[in-house]
Design a protein around this motif. Structure first.
Motif, mmCIF file in Angstrom:
data_model
loop_
_atom_site.group_PDB
_atom_site.id
_atom_site.type_symbol
_atom_site.label_atom_id
_atom_site.label_comp_id
_atom_site.label_asym_id
_atom_site.label_seq_id
_atom_site.Cartn_x
_atom_site.Cartn_y
_atom_site.Cartn_z
ATOM 1 N N ASN A 136 0.829 -1.211 0.000
ATOM 2 C CA ASN A 136 0.000 0.000 0.000
ATOM 3 C C ASN A 136 0.861 1.258 0.000
ATOM 4 O OD1 ASN A 136 -2.393 -1.472 0.038
ATOM 5 N ND2 ASN A 136 -2.465 -1.539 2.266
ATOM 6 N N PHE A 137 1.944 1.224 0.764
ATOM 7 C CA PHE A 137 2.855 2.369 0.802
ATOM 8 C C PHE A 137 3.467 2.618 -0.575
ATOM 9 C CE2 PHE A 137 7.335 3.692 1.117
ATOM 10 C CZ PHE A 137 7.163 4.967 1.642
ATOM 11 N N GLU A 183 3.760 5.767 -5.525
ATOM 12 C CA GLU A 183 3.697 5.856 -6.986
ATOM 13 C C GLU A 183 2.600 6.815 -7.423
ATOM 14 O OE1 GLU A 183 3.187 1.831 -8.187
ATOM 15 O OE2 GLU A 183 5.305 1.296 -7.908
ATOM 16 N N GLU A 184 1.450 6.765 -6.718
ATOM 17 C CA GLU A 184 0.345 7.666 -7.055
ATOM 18 C C GLU A 184 0.727 9.117 -6.787
ATOM 19 O OE1 GLU A 184 -3.272 8.943 -8.429
ATOM 20 O OE2 GLU A 184 -2.410 6.931 -8.555
ATOM 21 N N GLU A 185 1.379 9.357 -5.643
ATOM 22 C CA GLU A 185 1.816 10.718 -5.319
ATOM 23 C C GLU A 185 2.837 11.220 -6.340
ATOM 24 O OE1 GLU A 185 3.255 10.416 -1.359
ATOM 25 O OE2 GLU A 185 1.250 10.289 -0.460
ATOM 26 N N VAL A 191 4.080 14.784 -10.853
ATOM 27 C CA VAL A 191 4.495 15.017 -12.238
ATOM 28 C C VAL A 191 3.367 15.682 -13.024
ATOM 29 C CG1 VAL A 191 5.123 13.879 -14.403
ATOM 30 C CG2 VAL A 191 6.169 13.136 -12.258
ATOM 31 N N LYS A 192 2.135 15.227 -12.767
ATOM 32 C CA LYS A 192 0.986 15.728 -13.517
ATOM 33 C C LYS A 192 0.755 17.220 -13.284
ATOM 34 C CE LYS A 192 -2.611 13.017 -13.653
ATOM 35 N NZ LYS A 192 -3.874 12.328 -13.239
ATOM 36 N N PHE A 193 0.939 17.651 -12.024
ATOM 37 C CA PHE A 193 0.633 19.042 -11.688
ATOM 38 C C PHE A 193 1.881 19.891 -11.431
ATOM 39 C CE2 PHE A 193 -3.175 16.645 -10.441
ATOM 40 C CZ PHE A 193 -4.124 17.327 -11.183
ATOM 41 N N ALA A 194 3.045 19.357 -11.802
ATOM 42 C CA ALA A 194 4.291 20.092 -11.574
ATOM 43 C C ALA A 194 4.308 21.415 -12.328
ATOM 44 C CB ALA A 194 5.483 19.237 -11.978
ATOM 45 N N ASN A 195 3.644 21.455 -13.490
ATOM 46 C CA ASN A 195 3.663 22.656 -14.331
ATOM 47 C C ASN A 195 2.463 23.571 -14.091
ATOM 48 O OD1 ASN A 195 6.039 21.849 -15.675
ATOM 49 N ND2 ASN A 195 4.861 20.521 -17.045
#
Length: 203
Positions: free
Chosen positions: A66-67, A72-74, A79-83
């Protein structure tokens, strides 16, 4: 005579040994249930400890899995919202382009080649941002107002009950990045005042 005495002594010794052996066997027979009980308790305790260790290992493994999934999700979200901040700074540039395009008379008075060059740059910029997950929020007239995506700048009275709470006009379109709203659309919303307001207006 001596031989007879020896035989008697041997018989006595053998008899004594037999009695002693019988006594030992008797004691062992008495102790056997107790020993078996202790062995059963020991086996049961070991089985319980084994199951507890197995359960603990399984919990630790599940926690680790789970960790790793959360990590991986975080990472994907990061990465998705880095920009997001950078794209938020570029959006006003897009809006400046669109404001210039909206003044049709002034825009068309400019040289055609110059206009084509500016429009090409705008389309390139918009395409690059869309590839990063940027979407426009430009609701059509009549769409139901949703505070998750829209911000009401003002309300317009309507006599039609069915129009209550619908969007009448978009003042400024919004944007969302990878499904998350970063700029809500600014809209004018219809508001039904009811019959009392209609009668008051008629007077």
């Amino acid at each position: 005579m001596n031989d007879d005495n020896k035989n008697i002594n041997n018989e006595n010794e053998e008899g004594g040994e037999t009695a002693e052996q019988e006594e030992i066997v008797s004691e062992e027979d008495e102790n056997t249930p107790r020993l078996l009980s202790k062995l059963r308790e020991k086996v049961k305790k070991l089985e319980t400890e084994k199951q507890e260790n197995l359960n603990g290992w399984q919990r630790e493994r599940a926690d680790f899995v789970n960790f790793r999934k959360r990590s991986e999700e975080e990472k994907r979200e990061l990465v998705k919202f880095a920009n997001e901040a950078l794209i938020g700074d570029i959006i006003p540039v897009l809006e400046s382009f669109e404001m210039a395009f909206s003044n049709r008379k002034a825009w068309e008075s400019l040289p055609e080649e110059w206009r084509k060059g500016v429009e090409y740059i705008y389309n390139q910029l918009l395409s690059a941002l869309k590839n990063k997950g940027l979407e426009e929020l430009n609701p059509p007239k009549g769409e139901k107002f949703d505070p998750n995506f829209h911000t009401a700048e003002s309300f317009a009275s309507t006599l039609d009950k069915e129009e209550d709470g619908v969007i009448m006009r978009v003042v400024k379109k919004g944007y969302r990045l990878n499904g998350r709203v970063i700029n809500p659309s600014i809209v004018v919303v219809a508001e039904h005042k009811g019959e009392n307001s209609e009668n008051a207006g008629g007077k």
